[in-house]
Design an enzyme around this catalytic site. Structure first.
Site, short mmCIF file in Angstrom:
data_model
loop_
_atom_site.label_atom_id
_atom_site.label_comp_id
_atom_site.label_asym_id
_atom_site.label_seq_id
_atom_site.Cartn_x
_atom_site.Cartn_y
_atom_site.Cartn_z
N PRO A 1 -8.56 -1.03 9.09
CA PRO A 1 -7.66 0.08 9.42
C PRO A 1 -6.21 -0.40 9.34
O PRO A 1 -5.90 -1.50 9.77
CB PRO A 1 -8.01 0.42 10.88
CG PRO A 1 -9.04 -0.53 11.31
CD PRO A 1 -9.40 -1.45 10.20
N LYS B 1 1.76 2.16 -5.15
CA LYS B 1 2.27 1.63 -6.43
C LYS B 1 1.32 1.95 -7.59
O LYS B 1 1.77 2.32 -8.67
CB LYS B 1 2.44 0.10 -6.32
CG LYS B 1 3.46 -0.31 -5.26
CD LYS B 1 3.53 -1.82 -5.08
CE LYS B 1 2.32 -2.41 -4.40
NZ LYS B 1 2.11 -2.03 -3.00
N GLY C 1 -4.60 -4.14 -3.76
CA GLY C 1 -5.57 -3.09 -4.07
C GLY C 1 -4.77 -1.87 -4.46
O GLY C 1 -4.12 -1.28 -3.60
N HIS C 2 -4.75 -1.54 -5.74
CA HIS C 2 -3.93 -0.43 -6.23
C HIS C 2 -4.84 0.71 -6.64
O HIS C 2 -5.65 0.57 -7.56
CB HIS C 2 -3.05 -0.90 -7.40
CG HIS C 2 -2.03 -1.93 -7.01
ND1 HIS C 2 -1.14 -2.49 -7.88
CD2 HIS C 2 -1.75 -2.48 -5.80
CE1 HIS C 2 -0.38 -3.35 -7.24
NE2 HIS C 2 -0.72 -3.37 -5.98
N ASP D 1 0.81 -1.22 0.00
CA ASP D 1 0.00 0.00 0.00
C ASP D 1 0.84 1.28 0.00
O ASP D 1 0.43 2.31 0.53
CB ASP D 1 -0.96 0.02 1.21
CG ASP D 1 -1.88 -1.18 1.22
OD1 ASP D 1 -2.23 -1.65 0.12
OD2 ASP D 1 -2.24 -1.65 2.32
N GLN E 1 1.90 -6.04 -3.27
CA GLN E 1 2.36 -6.17 -1.87
C GLN E 1 3.63 -5.34 -1.67
O GLN E 1 3.81 -4.36 -2.35
CB GLN E 1 2.57 -7.63 -1.48
CG GLN E 1 1.28 -8.45 -1.34
CD GLN E 1 0.67 -8.85 -2.65
OE1 GLN E 1 1.32 -9.51 -3.45
NE2 GLN E 1 -0.56 -8.48 -2.88
N ARG F 1 2.40 -28.72 -7.33
CA ARG F 1 2.19 -29.23 -8.68
C ARG F 1 0.81 -29.86 -8.90
O ARG F 1 0.67 -30.86 -9.58
CB ARG F 1 3.31 -30.23 -9.04
CG ARG F 1 4.68 -29.56 -8.98
CD ARG F 1 5.78 -30.55 -8.91
NE ARG F 1 5.72 -31.33 -7.70
CZ ARG F 1 6.64 -32.22 -7.34
NH1 ARG F 1 7.67 -32.43 -8.12
NH2 ARG F 1 6.53 -32.88 -6.21
N ALA G 1 4.00 12.40 1.30
CA ALA G 1 4.69 13.41 2.11
C ALA G 1 3.67 14.33 2.77
O ALA G 1 3.83 14.75 3.93
CB ALA G 1 5.64 14.21 1.24
P1 GDP Z 1 -0.77 0.38 -3.53
O1 GDP Z 1 -1.36 -0.91 -3.08
O2 GDP Z 1 0.71 0.43 -3.32
O3 GDP Z 1 -1.13 0.74 -4.95
O4 GDP Z 1 -1.40 1.51 -2.60
P2 GDP Z 1 -2.96 1.66 -2.16
O5 GDP Z 1 -3.72 2.14 -3.33
O6 GDP Z 1 -3.43 0.43 -1.49
O7 GDP Z 1 -2.83 2.73 -1.02
C1 GDP Z 1 -2.29 3.99 -1.25
C2 GDP Z 1 -3.35 5.05 -0.87
O8 GDP Z 1 -2.72 6.30 -0.76
C3 GDP Z 1 -4.44 5.21 -1.90
O9 GDP Z 1 -5.63 5.55 -1.25
C4 GDP Z 1 -3.94 6.37 -2.76
O10 GDP Z 1 -4.99 7.09 -3.39
C5 GDP Z 1 -3.28 7.21 -1.71
N1 GDP Z 1 -2.13 8.02 -2.17
C6 GDP Z 1 -1.20 7.72 -3.10
N2 GDP Z 1 -0.24 8.68 -3.13
C7 GDP Z 1 -0.58 9.59 -2.19
C8 GDP Z 1 0.01 10.79 -1.73
O11 GDP Z 1 1.08 11.22 -2.16
N3 GDP Z 1 -0.66 11.45 -0.73
C9 GDP Z 1 -1.83 11.01 -0.20
N4 GDP Z 1 -2.39 11.71 0.78
N5 GDP Z 1 -2.41 9.87 -0.61
C10 GDP Z 1 -1.79 9.18 -1.58
P1 IMO Z 2 -0.91 -4.14 -2.27
O1 IMO Z 2 -0.49 -4.68 -3.60
C1 IMO Z 2 -0.92 -4.55 2.06
C2 IMO Z 2 -0.99 -8.61 3.68
C3 IMO Z 2 -2.25 -9.07 4.39
C4 IMO Z 2 -1.65 -10.06 5.37
C5 IMO Z 2 -0.54 -10.70 4.56
C6 IMO Z 2 -0.94 -12.00 3.89
O2 IMO Z 2 -2.21 -3.42 -2.31
O3 IMO Z 2 0.19 -3.35 -1.64
P2 IMO Z 2 -2.55 -12.71 1.90
O4 IMO Z 2 -3.91 -12.24 1.52
O5 IMO Z 2 -1.51 -12.47 0.86
O6 IMO Z 2 -2.55 -14.11 2.40
O7 IMO Z 2 -2.15 -11.82 3.20
O8 IMO Z 2 -0.17 -9.76 3.56
N1 IMO Z 2 -1.22 -8.10 2.31
C7 IMO Z 2 -1.15 -6.81 1.96
N2 IMO Z 2 -0.95 -5.72 2.73
N3 IMO Z 2 -1.04 -4.44 0.73
C8 IMO Z 2 -1.21 -5.53 -0.04
O9 IMO Z 2 -1.20 -5.46 -1.39
C9 IMO Z 2 -1.32 -6.79 0.58
N4 IMO Z 2 -1.51 -8.04 0.13
C10 IMO Z 2 -1.44 -8.84 1.20
O10 IMO Z 2 -2.87 -7.99 5.04
O11 IMO Z 2 -1.05 -9.38 6.44
MG MG Z 3 -2.89 -1.57 -1.81
#
Ligand code: GDP
Ligand code: IMO
Ligand code: MG
Length: 426
Positions: free
Chosen positions: A302, A16, A40-41, A13, A222, A143, A330
């Site tokens: 959360p 990316k 979740g991107h 998170d 991840q 496998r 930031a």
């Molecule tokens: P990912 O899994 O690495 O793609 O990240 P997520 O989408 O799960 O979580 C990143 C969260 O931060 C999302 O809600 C984005 O919209 C938000 N986000 C990304 N860049 C920034 C930033 O520079 N500032 C703020 N406040 N939010 C950001």
């Molecule tokens: P993105 O790509 C944050 C965490 C889960 C759990 C552990 C194992 O959005 O950054 P799993 O479902 O793989 O068996 O869970 O890894 N986890 C993540 N945490 N961002 C993710 O993906 C995650 N994918 C899995 O919360 O602790």
């Molecule tokens: Mg994510």
């Protein structure tokens, strides 16, 4: 051209999705190499917010060829929902999305097994997203899994039934109750839907693109500290989330890896169980969570929040061979007068280390902090490095000194446009 890799350096998170979307116009191909719907991107542009789980984040750039690689575990039901959710964007997905025939398929029973294993673990649960990731990778390695290419085989149903029978036997051992009928119906409808897409041997697509001199970006899911080998095992995911995962997950030879973009938040978050040395279980952590909207993009849980952890970041940079650093969110630290940076850990016996000890899941290390001044102002509208407040520039300089690499990309908000670029990325 070489394949550039973009991945998270923390516990996921990091942002990316946003960065792949921002960089995508520079690339002709964007390819996901591991993970599945546990990801979740989030992408934000033109007032829209969209969360992608399995589909590469280059999808909103129509001219980009998007590939779901062999290293991915794919849930057809979620795939169908994702495609349906993209309908109003008028993208030609049957043209610009390819799926590897060698990607593994998540069955409804994989999700049930995930739930049964987590339930049995009780307090020691991993905090899985319960999307069936671990059981699907388990079947791949042992496998007996099914792959996307199997969907077009005439004996797909027989293969499916054989595997599901094994799963049912395990679920019986765990005395796990379930009702499979509805999910199975949905699964077979989604399989029929998926077969209309471009199912390919994507290692050829990627290598032909390399030979043709195309620009290629590999998108990780991840984070490095959730890697199955190098993360805080067993509190990890079940794939290699690091640069090497792009080689096995796409069929790219190591010599063809180019830049490695390492993404990190200006602080740290973790969702699920496992060690998190700089975690703030107090009002400061709560303020970070609210300001950063730190609630899971996939599960809504959360996220645990804390200060930046340099020993962990340095470790992730080492394992990945990071060549470019990108700092996210930031703006979330705008609310603090002081910012803490963890530069080392104090072990239970009082010794100080800047390495992650093997025992990290069993012992409690105490972070050693240095305190820096906060900038305590909005970063809204700032696009040039020279516009940034002095205290933020000092924070960046401090991190660069410890990480020994420039930070040429600073993200200051969720929107596509909220970025400050300099140096080789400007
Ligand atoms: P990912 O899994 O690495 O793609 O990240 P997520 O989408 O799960 O979580 C990143 C969260 O931060 C999302 O809600 C984005 O919209 C938000 N986000 C990304 N860049 C920034 C930033 O520079 N500032 C703020 N406040 N939010 C950001
Ligand atoms: P993105 O790509 C944050 C965490 C889960 C759990 C552990 C194992 O959005 O950054 P799993 O479902 O793989 O068996 O869970 O890894 N986890 C993540 N945490 N961002 C993710 O993906 C995650 N994918 C899995 O919360 O602790
Ligand atoms: Mg994510």
């Amino acid at each position: 051209m070489a394949v550039d890799v973009l991945l998270g350096l923390q516990w996921g998170d990091e942002g990316k999705g946003k960065i792949v979307d921002v960089l995508a116009p520079k690339y002709q191909v964007v390819a996901r190499f591991q993970g599945g719907p546990n990801a979740g991107h989030t992408l934000e542009f033109d007032g829209f917010k969209h969360v992608l789980h399995q589909i590469p984040s280059g999808i909103f750039r129509q001219e980009v060829q998007n590939i779901i690689g062999n290293g991915v575990v794919l849930d057809p039901i979620i795939f169908k929902k994702e495609i349906d959710g993209l309908a109003h964007f008028n993208l030609d997905l049957r043209k610009n999305l390819e799926i590897s025939k060698k990607a593994s398929i998540i069955l409804p029973t994989h999700r049930l097994l995930d739930a049964a294993y987590e339930k049995a673990k009780g307090d020691a649960k991993i905090g899985s997203t319960l999307k069936g990731i671990g059981p699907t990778y388990t079947d791949k390695i042992s496998r007996q899994g099914l792959r996307v290419g199997d969907m077009i085989s005439p004996d797909f149903s027989a293969k499916y039934n054989a595997l599901v029978d094994r799963h049912k036997a395990i679920l019986d051992v765990y005395k796990f109750e379930y009702d499979l009928a509805a999910a199975e119906k949905e699964f077979f409808e989604a399989v029929a839907f998926m077969k209309e897409f471009h199912l390919v041997d994507s290692e050829y697509s990627v290598n032909h693109a390399i030979t043709a001199g195309k620009t290629i970006l590999a998108e990780g899911a991840q984070g490095s500290l959730l890697d199955v080998d190098f993360g805080s095992y067993p509190f990890v995911t079940s794939s290699n989330t690091i640069t090497a995962g792009a080689c096995t997950g796409l069929g790219v030879a190591p010599k063809n890896i180019g830049e490695v973009f390492g993404i990190f938040k200006a602080y740290a978050t973790r969702v699920g169980s496992g060690p998190f040395p700089t975690e703030l279980e107090d009002e400061v952590g709560e303020r970070m969570r609210v300001e950063g909207r730190e609630f899971g993009s996939t599960t809504g849980r959360p996220r645990r929040c804390g200060w930046i952890d340099l020993p962990a970041l340095k470790y992730a940079m080492m394992i990945n061979g990071v060549t470019q650093l990108i700092m996210m969110k930031a703006d979330v630290l705008n609310i603090f007068d002081e910012i803490q940076v963890c530069t080392a850990y104090e072990m239970p016996d009082g010794t100080i280390t800047d390495q992650i000890p093997f025992e990290i899941t069993d012992i409690k290390v105490k972070p050693v902090y240095e305190t820096l001044k906060g900038w305590a102002c909005s970063l809204e509208g700032m696009r040039d490095f020279n516009e940034l407040p002095v205290a933020l520039a000092d924070y960046i300089k401090f991190l660069e000194k410890h990480l020994n690499l420039p930070i040429n990309f600073i993200s200051t908000g969720p929107d596509r446009e909220a970025c400050v670029l300099r140096g080789s990325l400007a």
